[in-house]
Design an enzyme around this catalytic site. Structure first.
Site, PDB file in Angstrom:
ATOM      1  N   ASP A 185      11.910  23.058 -33.626  1.00 21.50           N
ATOM      2  CA  ASP A 185      13.083  23.331 -34.450  1.00 21.50           C
ATOM      3  C   ASP A 185      12.676  23.041 -35.894  1.00 21.50           C
ATOM      4  O   ASP A 185      11.803  22.199 -36.136  1.00 21.50           O
ATOM      5  CB  ASP A 185      14.237  22.426 -34.022  1.00 21.50           C
ATOM      6  CG  ASP A 185      15.437  22.585 -34.923  1.00 21.50           C
ATOM      7  OD1 ASP A 185      15.855  23.723 -35.154  1.00 21.50           O
ATOM      8  OD2 ASP A 185      15.947  21.550 -35.412  1.00 21.50           O
ATOM      9  N   CYS A 232       0.836  -1.200   0.000  1.00 24.12           N
ATOM     10  CA  CYS A 232       0.000   0.000   0.000  1.00 24.12           C
ATOM     11  C   CYS A 232       0.869   1.246   0.000  1.00 24.12           C
ATOM     12  O   CYS A 232       2.094   1.170   0.081  1.00 24.12           O
ATOM     13  CB  CYS A 232      -0.925   0.016   1.218  1.00 24.12           C
ATOM     14  SG  CYS A 232      -0.044   0.085   2.791  1.00 24.12           S
ATOM     15  N   CYS A 278      40.541 -29.204  -9.310  1.00 28.69           N
ATOM     16  CA  CYS A 278      41.288 -28.605  -8.201  1.00 28.69           C
ATOM     17  C   CYS A 278      41.411 -27.104  -8.406  1.00 28.69           C
ATOM     18  O   CYS A 278      40.966 -26.554  -9.419  1.00 28.69           O
ATOM     19  CB  CYS A 278      42.685 -29.231  -8.080  1.00 28.69           C
ATOM     20  SG  CYS A 278      43.683 -28.962  -9.557  1.00 28.69           S
ATOM     21  N   CYS A 291      43.035 -25.914 -11.643  1.00 29.38           N
ATOM     22  CA  CYS A 291      42.144 -25.862 -12.810  1.00 29.38           C
ATOM     23  C   CYS A 291      41.406 -24.529 -12.850  1.00 29.38           C
ATOM     24  O   CYS A 291      41.268 -23.905 -13.907  1.00 29.38           O
ATOM     25  CB  CYS A 291      41.145 -27.015 -12.763  1.00 29.38           C
ATOM     26  SG  CYS A 291      41.893 -28.655 -12.809  1.00 29.38           S
TER      27      CYS A 291
END
Length: 946
Positions: A572, A17, A121, A124
């Site tokens: 413009d 709310c 591991c 890696c």
């Protein structure tokens, strides 16, 4: 220490709310390091946007403060606005500008997640991470051994996801893309959160219903209708079996399923000093539950055989109906996200990748492969079959076809495209197979940017019309609680005085309980939710509709309300009232008579083309194109320097290695270096360039004739390098075609009471000629870009009249007439480049852009169609949205104004009808649902007939 300002977007859950919104805003405003003026919490999209200083406060601290106030943080998005010393290539707050210019691409970092296999591991992990981070374009790579995932932040324009997979595979590991949900691809987390919240509310309602059904059977059937002896059996005096069962059913509902009301209600009061709807529900249900326990305990303590009147079912039904109402409300609110969903559905999921190669005989070998859209990279060659959608933004590499671009431009007529023509994502290939070369992929595509802009508008700054709702929300809950307490006191006082007839009280319940029900009903029927939803729902539906009509409302509710109050529009000329693609339609060269007239003229053109090619101004491009179409350029004109003066022209220094250089000016000079001046008459006169005296009258008449035809005049002046005086040696008349619907649009704007002005840097005669064709009476000519902002400010101060006369002065002096004015609301419509100062000064900056140029920073509204009639649609839609918001607010105020007295029992003596608390809780949801349905009515809006 320097400030490190960042912009945060917190995705929240639990906002129900307007009081919740106010509570969250108050919590954020109390935190040091946050800019209070930037805090904006949106109820419908459930997000909080603000700026903060990272040196003062961290996102984790902000998140904890929000959680402490009783709401959850689902997601956090931080956009750094300072330049990181470790990555000085770009300011991180740069808004991506999707440009259609040749060779221009957006710098855009993205995060790609890959599933890496074969890691065993830490070595890696280090190997994969090093392989990725050593590649240009990769900012960082995070590799997790446990989950086998790699998260890589990289520049899409330099390296794509397929390249990342190849790098990992070359390192000896397997890799594949972790496919994200399509909503993630387009940033539509709002819709996902809405669906998740709907599911949560549904589960809470169903769980409550499991307790409500047996509660209804026991309390209303077995105890009141059939009087089951087992249920009515008293274990001890005053305590029935049915009462114990109802207590057992009501307790988990009250404290488990009702726990969210306690959590948010208490935390809101404790941390933000702001009560919300959850506070009212928590108080109402707790009073019903504790009142029942008290009524049960009193007879037991008195050892009375007459059991006390309990109403445990009231709290159970209350909570059940509240969850039902909120679930229904969430489902209806979800309908407001349909526009985003439809835009997302335009994006294809797959693309056909073409790999080109050559065999031993130098014959082309084509390999086709269907890939996921997430794997598409910049510079990929993609095949698009007839009837298929263009997968990403790009250029046609091979083939010719017709495209349906109506989803972006609104033009139903197919557009023919050939090699090197640009194509836009999600447009439809109609006629033949083509190959395209990808230029923008992922979140850089036009469609993704449009979706992002629409979402930004839907959660942007509040409209001023919401100010009253915010003020009411601040005092709403305390006032309701006060009314409920006062109502209880009045009814109890009447009961104690014996003023309540016995036939008014049902089921012989005590008058205290009878009075308590009125107070509970007041607390649960009054809800600020409807007021909180009145504006956001209408704005969300309206901005989505606008996007369908080719109108991107970046400014959200504030821009919509400004459009509604619009007094004046300043156009413009070039690129807005006209197409912005001017052409040289007439020219005259004024050099001295010579035997080699054509060669001298060609040399003039080469000088002009060389100088003008250095400018991006539309008129300069037109002149350069004209020169290149007439002659073949050589290397005998060398541009040594050039300076552009906005609104005036160019000044350049050129070296001419040509024997005819001495024939260029009326007076001879052995030098080869010249000053070149190109621009309007005022610019050349300022640089002391004059017409050759013999032809001055003829020259002036030519220029006057061109001006009256509406042509823009460009003059070319030349002087010796060390001379302070020069000669005007060429005139060019440039015509720019007005947009075909410009005159009708101007006429419709004037008919709607909007004052129309044209502001241009062109000369007054040309400007008035164009304005006359378009029906514009108010013209400001020869206005430089920096002066345009001052003219907009002048229009704002000029104001609009409020009254024609003052009644008091007319009474005393009948002939005296006075005009009262107010500040005018002014919109400026331009191309977003040279008009940036004027756009920034205006109250409503509007840009007319091509379909791919959707990121003009200074504009609040962008018209992506090539027609000015979108302005009429914008104005009509803004009026529909604002009137719908006003209707929503009116309904919310009327609803609460009538509902509270009914719940309080004001009309009970007349009609003998009271609103039970459980029905009052359902009525509370009806008010919110009705407001959302009212906003959804906006979907019936249709574009005004052109």
């Amino acid at each position: 220490m320097d400030e490190k300002i960042s912009k945060a977007n917190f995705s929240l859950s639990g906002l129900t709310c307007a009081s919740c919104v106010l509570s969250t805003e108050n919590t954020l405003k109390k935190l040091s390091g946050l800019n209070p003026t930037t805090i904006n919490v949106n109820l419908l999209t459930s997000n909080a946007i603000f700026e903060f200083d990272e040196n003062v406060i961290k996102p984790e601290q902000i998140k904890q403060a929000i959680i402490n106030s009783g709401f959850n943080v689902e997601n956090i998005k931080i956009e750094k606005k300072y330049i990181d010393p470790s990555n000085p290539r770009k300011a991180l707050n740069e808004e991506l500008n999707i440009s259609s210019q040749e060779g221009e691409t957006s710098f855009h970092d993205t995060i790609t997640k890959l599933a890496v296999s074969g890691m065993t591991c830490a070595s890696c992990v280090s190997s994969v991470q090093y392989s990725l981070e050593s590649v240009p374009g990769v900012e960082y790579a995070h590799v997790n051994l446990l989950t086998g995932e790699a998260s890589i932040k990289h520049d899409l324009n330099k390296i794509g996801p397929r390249d990342l997979i190849k790098i990992i595979e070359e390192s000896g590991f397997g890799a594949e893309l972790i496919k994200r949900d399509r909503s993630d691809n387009n940033g539509n987390s709002i819709r996902r959160r809405a669906e998740k919240y709907q599911k949560l509310l549904r589960n809470r309602f169903l769980a409550s219903l499991c307790f409500s059904i047996p509660t209804a059977l026991i309390s209303m059937v077995f105890m009141m209708i059939y009087h089951n002896p087992v249920i009515s059996h008293q274990i001890i005096p005053g305590l029935e079996v049915g009462t114990i069962i109802l207590f057992a059913l009501a307790t988990p509902v009250q404290f488990v399923l009702g726990y969210p009301f306690y959590l948010k209600g208490i935390r809101s009061v404790w941390y933000s000093r702001q009560a919300n709807m959850d506070t009212l529900v928590a108080i109402g249900t707790t009073v019903a539950y504790c009142g029942s326990i008290l009524n049960v305990l009193i007879p037991i303590l008195r050892k009375s055989e007459e059991p006390g009147y309990q109403f445990f079912e009231t709290s159970v039904f209350l909570i059940t109906f509240i969850w039902l109402g909120r679930w229904m409300e969430a489902k209806v609110k979800g309908k407001t996200f349909e526009t985003i969903t439809k835009l997302m559905e335009l994006q294809p999921e797959k693309a056909i990748l073409i790999t080109l190669g050559y065999d031993e005989n130098k014959q082309e070998v084509i390999d086709e492969k269907e890939i996921d859209m997430d794997l598409v990279q910049v510079n990929d060659i993609l095949k698009v079959n007839p009837g298929a959608k263009i997968p990403c933004d790009g250029k046609i590499f091979r083939g010719t076809t017709s495209l349906d671009e109506s989803m972006l431009t609104g033009e139903s007529i197919p557009v023919t495209k050939g090699v090197d023509d640009e194509v836009i994502s999600a447009t439809v290939n109609l006629s033949s197979m083509i190959w395209i070369k990808a230029t923008r992929v992922g979140s850089d595509t036009t469609l993704s940017r449009i979706i992002e802009l629409v979402q930004t508008a839907q959660s942007s700054k509040k409209a001023p019309i919401e100010a009253l709702a915010d003020k009411i929300a601040q005092v709403f809950v305390p006032v309701v609680i006060s009314i409920a307490i006062l109502d209880f006191i009045i009814w109890v006082s009447l009961g104690a005085a014996g003023k309540i007839p016995n036939d008014w009280i049902p089921n012989n319940e005590p008058y205290q309980t009878f009075s308590l029900f009125f107070a509970i009903s007041v607390m649960v029927i009054a809800c600020p939710c409807a007021m909180g939803l009145a504006s956001p729902t209408a704005i969300m539906v309206g901005t989505g509709l606008a996007a369908r009509f080719g109108i991107l409302i970046k400014g959200g509710g504030e821009a919509i309300e400004t459009t509604f109050r619009l007094d004046t529009i300043a156009f413009d000329k070039t690129g807005t009232l006209t197409y912005g693609k001017p052409k040289v339609v007439c020219s005259k060269f004024l050099g001295k008579e010579s035997q080699d007239v054509s060669k001298v003229r060609d040399l003039y053109l080469q000088i002009i083309g060389t100088v003008e090619s250095s400018s991006d101004h539309p008129l300069a491009k037109a002149v350069a194109q004209f020169a290149s179409s007439k002659i073949k350029f050589s290397n005998n004109v060398i541009l040594k320097s050039v300076t552009e003066f906005p609104g005036k022209g160019l000044r350049a220094e050129v070296e001419i290695n040509d024997p005819l250089a001495c024939e260029l000016l009326p007076t001879k000079n052995p030098g080869s270096t010249f000053n070149v001046f190109i621009g309007n008459e005022r610019w050349l006169k300022k640089n002391r360039c004059v017409y050759p005296s013999l032809s001055e009258n003829i020259i002036s008449s030519n220029v006057a004739k061109w001006k009256n035809s509406g042509y823009s005049i460009v003059l070319v002046g030349l002087s010796f390098f060390e001379s302070s005086n020069g000669y005007i040696l060429a005139q060019m008349g440039i015509a720019d075609t007005p947009r075909p619907d410009a005159a009708k649009t101007v006429s419709e704007l004037i008919a709607r009471g909007i004052e129309v002005w044209m502001i241009t840097g062109d000369n007054p005669i040309t400007a008035k000629a164009i304005a006359k064709k378009l029906g514009i009476e108010n013209v400001l000519a020869e206005v430089t870009p920096e002066m345009k902002a001052e003219k907009i400010k002048w229009l704002q101060r000029k104001g609009r009249p409020l009254k024609k006369s003052n009644i008091f002065t007319t009474f005393f002096t009948p002939k005296f007439d006075i005009e009262i004015t107010r500040r005018a609301v002014v919109a400026m419509i331009g191309d977003g480049i040279n008009d940036s100062p004027a756009l920034a000064q205006s109250d409503l900056p509007i840009s007319v852009a091509s379909a791919t140029d959707v990121a003009i920073e200074s504009a609040s509204i962008i018209l992506t169609r090539s027609t000015l009639s979108s302005l009429i649609t914008l104005i009509a839609l803004s009026k529909a949205i604002i009137w719908r918001i006003r209707y929503n607010f009116l309904w919310a105020y009327i609803y609460n104004s009538l509902a509270i007295p009914i719940a309080a029992g004001v009309f009970f003596p007349a009609f003998k009808y009271s609103l039970r608390p459980e029905l009052a809780s359902l009525s509370m949801a009806v008010s919110s649902i009705s407001v959302v349905l009212s906003s959804l009515w906006l979907k019936r809006f249709k574009e005004p007939k052109k």
